[in-house]
Scaffold this motif. Structure first.
Motif, PDB file in Angstrom:
ATOM      1  N   ASP A   1      -1.919 -10.611  -9.623  1.00 36.32           N
ATOM      2  CA  ASP A   1      -0.777  -9.691  -9.709  1.00 36.32           C
ATOM      3  C   ASP A   1      -1.186  -8.219  -9.599  1.00 36.32           C
ATOM      4  OD1 ASP A   1       0.938 -11.828 -10.025  1.00 36.32           O
ATOM      5  OD2 ASP A   1       1.017 -11.674 -12.212  1.00 36.32           O
ATOM      6  N   THR A   2      -2.358  -7.881 -10.133  1.00 38.13           N
ATOM      7  CA  THR A   2      -2.723  -6.465 -10.254  1.00 38.13           C
ATOM      8  C   THR A   2      -3.874  -6.033  -9.344  1.00 38.13           C
ATOM      9  OG1 THR A   2      -4.358  -6.799 -12.020  1.00 38.13           O
ATOM     10  CG2 THR A   2      -2.040  -6.566 -12.682  1.00 38.13           C
ATOM     11  N   GLY A   3      -4.656  -7.000  -8.845  1.00 43.48           N
ATOM     12  CA  GLY A   3      -5.837  -6.640  -8.071  1.00 43.48           C
ATOM     13  C   GLY A   3      -6.935  -6.030  -8.919  1.00 43.48           C
ATOM     14  N   ARG A   4      -6.934  -6.326 -10.226  1.00 40.55           N
ATOM     15  CA  ARG A   4      -7.933  -5.784 -11.142  1.00 40.55           C
ATOM     16  C   ARG A   4      -8.564  -6.937 -11.914  1.00 40.55           C
ATOM     17  NH1 ARG A   4      -5.353  -2.704 -15.100  1.00 40.55           N
ATOM     18  NH2 ARG A   4      -7.090  -1.251 -15.355  1.00 40.55           N
ATOM     19  N   VAL A   5      -9.883  -6.888 -12.047  1.00 37.80           N
ATOM     20  CA  VAL A   5     -10.634  -7.957 -12.702  1.00 37.80           C
ATOM     21  C   VAL A   5     -11.068  -7.486 -14.087  1.00 37.80           C
ATOM     22  CG1 VAL A   5     -12.650  -9.473 -12.569  1.00 37.80           C
ATOM     23  CG2 VAL A   5     -11.488  -8.755 -10.464  1.00 37.80           C
ATOM     24  N   PRO A   6     -10.510  -8.039 -15.165  1.00 32.60           N
ATOM     25  CA  PRO A   6     -10.987  -7.689 -16.511  1.00 32.60           C
ATOM     26  C   PRO A   6     -12.450  -8.089 -16.663  1.00 32.60           C
ATOM     27  CG  PRO A   6      -8.870  -8.826 -16.597  1.00 32.60           C
ATOM     28  CD  PRO A   6      -9.378  -8.975 -15.201  1.00 32.60           C
ATOM     29  N   THR A   7     -13.277  -7.146 -17.104  1.00 32.65           N
ATOM     30  CA  THR A   7     -14.724  -7.346 -17.063  1.00 32.65           C
ATOM     31  C   THR A   7     -15.365  -6.944 -18.382  1.00 32.65           C
ATOM     32  OG1 THR A   7     -14.719  -6.926 -14.679  1.00 32.65           O
ATOM     33  CG2 THR A   7     -16.828  -6.747 -15.815  1.00 32.65           C
ATOM     34  N   ARG A   8     -16.021  -7.904 -19.029  1.00 30.00           N
ATOM     35  CA  ARG A   8     -16.705  -7.654 -20.295  1.00 30.00           C
ATOM     36  C   ARG A   8     -18.130  -7.160 -20.029  1.00 30.00           C
ATOM     37  NH1 ARG A   8     -15.872 -13.720 -22.104  1.00 30.00           N
ATOM     38  NH2 ARG A   8     -16.603 -13.801 -19.940  1.00 30.00           N
ATOM     39  N   ASP A   9     -18.758  -6.653 -21.060  1.00 30.70           N
ATOM     40  CA  ASP A   9     -20.114  -6.126 -20.935  1.00 30.70           C
ATOM     41  C   ASP A   9     -21.129  -7.232 -21.188  1.00 30.70           C
ATOM     42  OD1 ASP A   9     -19.286  -3.528 -20.318  1.00 30.70           O
ATOM     43  OD2 ASP A   9     -19.117  -2.984 -22.425  1.00 30.70           O
TER      44      ASP A   9
ATOM     45  N   PHE B   1     -20.843  -9.534 -15.231  1.00 33.75           N
ATOM     46  CA  PHE B   1     -21.587  -8.738 -14.259  1.00 33.75           C
ATOM     47  C   PHE B   1     -21.785  -9.526 -12.974  1.00 33.75           C
ATOM     48  CE2 PHE B   1     -25.761  -7.868 -12.334  1.00 33.75           C
ATOM     49  CZ  PHE B   1     -25.588  -6.556 -11.948  1.00 33.75           C
ATOM     50  N   PHE B   2     -22.261 -10.775 -13.100  1.00 30.80           N
ATOM     51  CA  PHE B   2     -22.482 -11.576 -11.900  1.00 30.80           C
ATOM     52  C   PHE B   2     -21.163 -11.921 -11.220  1.00 30.80           C
ATOM     53  CE2 PHE B   2     -26.744 -12.532 -13.778  1.00 30.80           C
ATOM     54  CZ  PHE B   2     -27.496 -12.090 -12.699  1.00 30.80           C
ATOM     55  N   ASN B   3     -20.110 -12.112 -11.992  1.00 30.09           N
ATOM     56  CA  ASN B   3     -18.809 -12.342 -11.377  1.00 30.09           C
ATOM     57  C   ASN B   3     -18.410 -11.148 -10.509  1.00 30.09           C
ATOM     58  OD1 ASN B   3     -16.241 -13.738 -11.009  1.00 30.09           O
ATOM     59  ND2 ASN B   3     -15.373 -12.163 -12.332  1.00 30.09           N
ATOM     60  N   GLY B   4     -18.596  -9.945 -11.024  1.00 32.12           N
ATOM     61  CA  GLY B   4     -18.287  -8.751 -10.250  1.00 32.12           C
ATOM     62  C   GLY B   4     -19.155  -8.638  -9.013  1.00 32.12           C
TER      63      GLY B   4
ATOM     64  N   GLY C   1     -21.891 -19.423  -7.702  1.00 32.47           N
ATOM     65  CA  GLY C   1     -21.264 -19.415  -9.026  1.00 32.47           C
ATOM     66  C   GLY C   1     -21.862 -18.383  -9.953  1.00 32.47           C
ATOM     67  N   HIS C   2     -21.002 -17.585 -10.584  1.00 33.98           N
ATOM     68  CA  HIS C   2     -21.524 -16.525 -11.442  1.00 33.98           C
ATOM     69  C   HIS C   2     -22.105 -17.075 -12.745  1.00 33.98           C
ATOM     70  CE1 HIS C   2     -17.178 -16.912 -12.244  1.00 33.98           C
ATOM     71  NE2 HIS C   2     -17.428 -16.564 -13.486  1.00 33.98           N
ATOM     72  N   ALA C   3     -21.574 -18.190 -13.245  1.00 33.39           N
ATOM     73  CA  ALA C   3     -22.177 -18.806 -14.430  1.00 33.39           C
ATOM     74  C   ALA C   3     -23.561 -19.361 -14.094  1.00 33.39           C
ATOM     75  CB  ALA C   3     -21.280 -19.911 -14.973  1.00 33.39           C
ATOM     76  N   LEU C   4     -23.704 -19.888 -12.896  1.00 29.52           N
ATOM     77  CA  LEU C   4     -24.998 -20.398 -12.442  1.00 29.52           C
ATOM     78  C   LEU C   4     -26.026 -19.271 -12.360  1.00 29.52           C
ATOM     79  CD1 LEU C   4     -26.624 -22.780 -11.227  1.00 29.52           C
ATOM     80  CD2 LEU C   4     -25.653 -22.173  -8.996  1.00 29.52           C
ATOM     81  N   LEU C   5     -25.632 -18.148 -11.787  1.00 27.61           N
ATOM     82  CA  LEU C   5     -26.523 -16.993 -11.718  1.00 27.61           C
ATOM     83  C   LEU C   5     -26.894 -16.499 -13.115  1.00 27.61           C
ATOM     84  CD1 LEU C   5     -24.672 -15.189  -8.816  1.00 27.61           C
ATOM     85  CD2 LEU C   5     -27.036 -15.984  -8.714  1.00 27.61           C
TER      86      LEU C   5
END
Length: 265
Positions: free
Chosen positions: A75-83, A88-91, A173-177
């Motif tokens: 909906d927003t084109g924004r990815v909520p991102t934790r520290d 980080f790998f998802n981004g 996969g970001h969890a794999l990384l």
């Protein structure tokens, strides 16, 4: 480092490992900024995001209560991102595989619109999540693929070992990384077959985004591969007894002999 503070996990990333080779150019400078500058991960990713990219990056508190994560991105084109390393790998994957990540998000949003958010994901959302978290792309000679599908690990990694020079595996996969920052023998990728040679991440992204069709995804077209078994990826596998660990290198599931057919157990 201040006394009593735990070391940052970003300092544990070894960018010289073979599995991070496709990610090093983009990822290492960003991880260094997080590590040295004390910057929030979403801010570092946002600064590095090219104009016109499919998404931006936002602090995690921007995700409202009661809104599905995937729906918010759609909906927003924004990815909520934790520290943390996971986000980080998802981004980083969003930056390197923008078309594929946008396709995965689109399919997630369509499934949510059709079925709502349920306690148990349906087959499509389950497959999308498996690939998004733990997927990898493998381009390899047919003999390697046949041995992998049969889970004939000795043939795959010992008898056919020279053929791995003609193969290329790219982790997605970001969890794999994230898990491979602290490598362990059981870490396993869900591998998807690349139908063409992997010339570049950009060409792979374009092909993969077109390839991910719902009717194929619901069949779970992934094959498990313990990635540290790949020749050249881990020193321990130079001793072929590495592959004798049946808790990691498991046999293919047996097929049922019931009269109802040959469903996989």
């Amino acid at each position: 480092m201040a006394a009593g503070l735990a070391p940052s996990p970003f300092g544990a990333i070894d960018w010289a490992t073979p599995w991070l080779d496709p990610w090093r150019g983009a990822g290492e400078p960003l991880a260094r900024k997080v590590l040295q500058g004390g910057c929030a991960v979403h801010a570092v990713l946002q600064v590095a995001t090219s104009e016109g990219g499919p998404v931006g990056f936002a602090p995690p508190q921007d995700l409202p209560d009661g809104i599905a994560y995937e729906q918010f991105i759609f909906d927003t084109g924004r990815v909520p991102t934790r520290d943390n390393l996971h986000d980080f790998f998802n981004g980083l994957v969003w930056q390197q595989f923008p078309q594929t990540k946008q396709r995965l998000n689109q399919l997630q949003a369509q499934a949510i619109a059709a079925d709502g958010v349920q306690a148990v994901r349906g087959p499509l959302r389950d497959a999308l999540t498996v690939f998004d978290e733990n997927g990898a792309l493998l381009s390899a000679p047919p003999a390697l693929w046949a041995a992998l599908r049969a889970r004939d690990w000795r043939r795959l990694f010992v008898d056919l070992r020279p053929l791995w020079r003609e193969a290329r595996l790219v982790l997605f996969g970001h969890a794999l990384l994230e898990k491979l920052v602290f490598p362990r023998k059981p870490i396993t990728a869900h591998v998807y077959q690349a139908q063409a040679a992997i010339d570049s991440v950009a060409s792979l992204d374009a092909w993969l985004a077109q390839s991910l069709q719902p009717e194929r995804l619901v069949t779970k077209p992934f094959v498990p591969l313990p990635v540290l078994g790949i020749p050249g990826w881990w020193p321990g596998n130079e001793n072929f007894s590495f592959y004798d660990d049946s808790l990691v290198f498991r046999s293919a599931p047996r097929k049922s002999n019931h009269t109802m057919g040959s469903a996989v157990l």
